[in-house]
Write an enzyme that holds these catalytic residues in place. Structure first.
Site, PDB file in Angstrom:
ATOM      1  N   ASN A  10      55.002 -15.996 -17.778  1.00 42.60           N
ATOM      2  CA  ASN A  10      54.098 -16.485 -16.736  1.00 42.60           C
ATOM      3  C   ASN A  10      54.520 -17.922 -16.458  1.00 42.60           C
ATOM      4  OD1 ASN A  10      52.058 -17.364 -15.113  1.00 42.60           O
ATOM      5  ND2 ASN A  10      50.453 -17.284 -16.686  1.00 42.60           N
ATOM      6  N   LYS A  12      53.583 -19.883 -14.169  1.00 43.35           N
ATOM      7  CA  LYS A  12      52.508 -20.751 -13.644  1.00 43.35           C
ATOM      8  C   LYS A  12      53.034 -21.581 -12.466  1.00 43.35           C
ATOM      9  CE  LYS A  12      50.314 -20.529 -18.081  1.00 43.35           C
ATOM     10  NZ  LYS A  12      49.344 -21.082 -19.014  1.00 43.35           N
ATOM     11  N   HIS A  95      44.078 -14.163 -14.437  1.00 43.74           N
ATOM     12  CA  HIS A  95      44.439 -15.153 -15.466  1.00 43.74           C
ATOM     13  C   HIS A  95      43.270 -16.124 -15.619  1.00 43.74           C
ATOM     14  CE1 HIS A  95      46.359 -18.474 -17.514  1.00 43.74           C
ATOM     15  NE2 HIS A  95      47.246 -17.589 -17.939  1.00 43.74           N
ATOM     16  N   GLU A  97      43.158 -19.197 -15.832  1.00 41.45           N
ATOM     17  CA  GLU A  97      43.237 -20.379 -14.969  1.00 41.45           C
ATOM     18  C   GLU A  97      42.710 -20.056 -13.577  1.00 41.45           C
ATOM     19  OE1 GLU A  97      47.362 -21.151 -15.810  1.00 41.45           O
ATOM     20  OE2 GLU A  97      46.783 -21.707 -17.853  1.00 41.45           O
ATOM     21  N   GLU A 167      44.188 -12.942 -23.763  1.00 45.60           N
ATOM     22  CA  GLU A 167      44.576 -14.347 -23.900  1.00 45.60           C
ATOM     23  C   GLU A 167      43.362 -15.209 -24.226  1.00 45.60           C
ATOM     24  OE1 GLU A 167      48.465 -15.201 -21.577  1.00 45.60           O
ATOM     25  OE2 GLU A 167      46.798 -15.402 -20.187  1.00 45.60           O
ATOM     26  N   GLY A 173      48.381 -22.738 -23.896  1.00 47.01           N
ATOM     27  CA  GLY A 173      48.974 -24.055 -23.653  1.00 47.01           C
ATOM     28  C   GLY A 173      48.574 -25.110 -24.667  1.00 47.01           C
ATOM     29  N   SER A 213      50.168 -19.407 -26.447  1.00 48.06           N
ATOM     30  CA  SER A 213      51.092 -20.108 -27.341  1.00 48.06           C
ATOM     31  C   SER A 213      52.013 -19.172 -28.128  1.00 48.06           C
ATOM     32  CB  SER A 213      50.330 -21.043 -28.285  1.00 48.06           C
ATOM     33  OG  SER A 213      49.621 -22.020 -27.540  1.00 48.06           O
TER      34      SER A 213
HETATM   35  P1  PGA Z   1      51.073 -20.361 -23.075  1.00 46.03           P
HETATM   36  O1  PGA Z   1      50.400 -19.645 -21.799  1.00 46.03           O
HETATM   37  O2  PGA Z   1      52.062 -19.397 -23.629  1.00 46.03           O
HETATM   38  O3  PGA Z   1      51.700 -21.605 -22.520  1.00 46.03           O
HETATM   39  O4  PGA Z   1      49.963 -20.649 -24.039  1.00 46.03           O
HETATM   40  C1  PGA Z   1      50.107 -18.285 -21.813  1.00 46.03           C
HETATM   41  C2  PGA Z   1      49.458 -17.883 -20.521  1.00 46.03           C
HETATM   42  O5  PGA Z   1      48.638 -18.639 -19.973  1.00 46.03           O
HETATM   43  O6  PGA Z   1      49.752 -16.793 -19.998  1.00 46.03           O
END
Ligand code: PGA
Length: 249
Positions: A10, A12, A95, A97, A167, A173, A213
């Protein structure tokens, strides 16, 4: 039949089109795999050059979002048909976000999931709890609520073909991965929820990823869990490490 693992990046809001192509070229040999499905979910403006850059490879391209309407006066939005025509196979829906910053709720996400299927895209539906919800002890109730609401009127056959990504928001993140036990517990609960709403065969078929992560150091242990069928990878999908995650064994 054993479920095939699926590892999706992903990206982003990262990578300009030219950076995107450079990254595809850098990763090309590193992400080769017969055992794992590999997907790059990329920003809308990167889709066309990335589809071109991965042509003939084992990498499929996904979008990070889409709108549920067919077409028309929805300035700034992108339709499922546009994605399909551009060569996209997967689309991330819901997601955290987007749920948080862009206020996407389960009613909207359900419409997006249904539209994605109608257009022939495979949704990667995300769910996950906040740290506050985890500490309150309502994680499994919350996840079950998200899954059930986002899949209203989605058929068993469709669910069997889709991807669900668990998630935990507090692990995204932050460098703070869920423990293997925590990740497995929730992924198992998602499968049980699918079995309850649909049937055992559908639950057995649906692929469930862990995200939050994931990196080259923790992928092998996470992906070895019985209910974890791969990962949705943010930060680590933008570097050579992604190849190590795909080839985690
Ligand atoms: P990350 O993000 O691996 O940077 O924690 C995962 C995601 O938001 O899909």
């Amino acid at each position: 039949m054993a479920r095939k693992k699926i590892v999706a990046g992903n990206w982003k809001m990262n990578m300009t089109p030219s950076q995107a192509v450079a990254l595809c070229n850098e990763l090309k040999d590193l992400v080769k795999s017969d055992e794992v499905d590999v997907v790059y979910c990329v920003p809308a403006v990167d889709i066309v050059p990335v589809v071109e850059a991965v042509k003939g490879s084992n990498v499929a391209v996904g979008a990070e979002n889409m709108y549920f309407e067919e077409k028309g006066a929805y300035t700034g939005e992108i339709s499922a048909a546009m994605l399909v025509d551009a060569g996209v196979k997967y689309v991330i829906i819901g997601h955290s976000e987007r749920r948080d910053y862009f206020k996407e709720d389960d009613v909207l996400l359900n419409k997006k999931v249904k539209k994605a299927f109608e257009a022939g895209l495979t949704p990667i539906l995300c769910c996950g709890e906040t740290l506050e919800q985890r500490e309150m002890g309502i994680t499994l109730d919350w996840i079950r609520m998200q899954i059930k609401s986002d899949l209203v009127d989605v058929t068993a056959e469709q669910v069997a073909s889709m991807v669900i990504a668990y998630e935990p928001i507090w692990a995204i993140g932050t460098g703070k991965t869920a423990t293997t036990e925590q990740a497995q517990e929730v992924c198992k609960a998602i499968r049980e929820c699918v079995a309850e709403v649909y049937d055992a065969a559908t639950a057995e078929a649906v692929r469930i990823q862990y995200g939050g992560s994931v990196n080259a150091g923790n992928a092998a242990e996470l992906f070895a869990q019985p209910d974890i069928d791969g990962g949705l990878v943010g930060g680590a999908s933008l570097k050579a490490d992604f190849g190590k995650i795909v080839n985690y064994k």
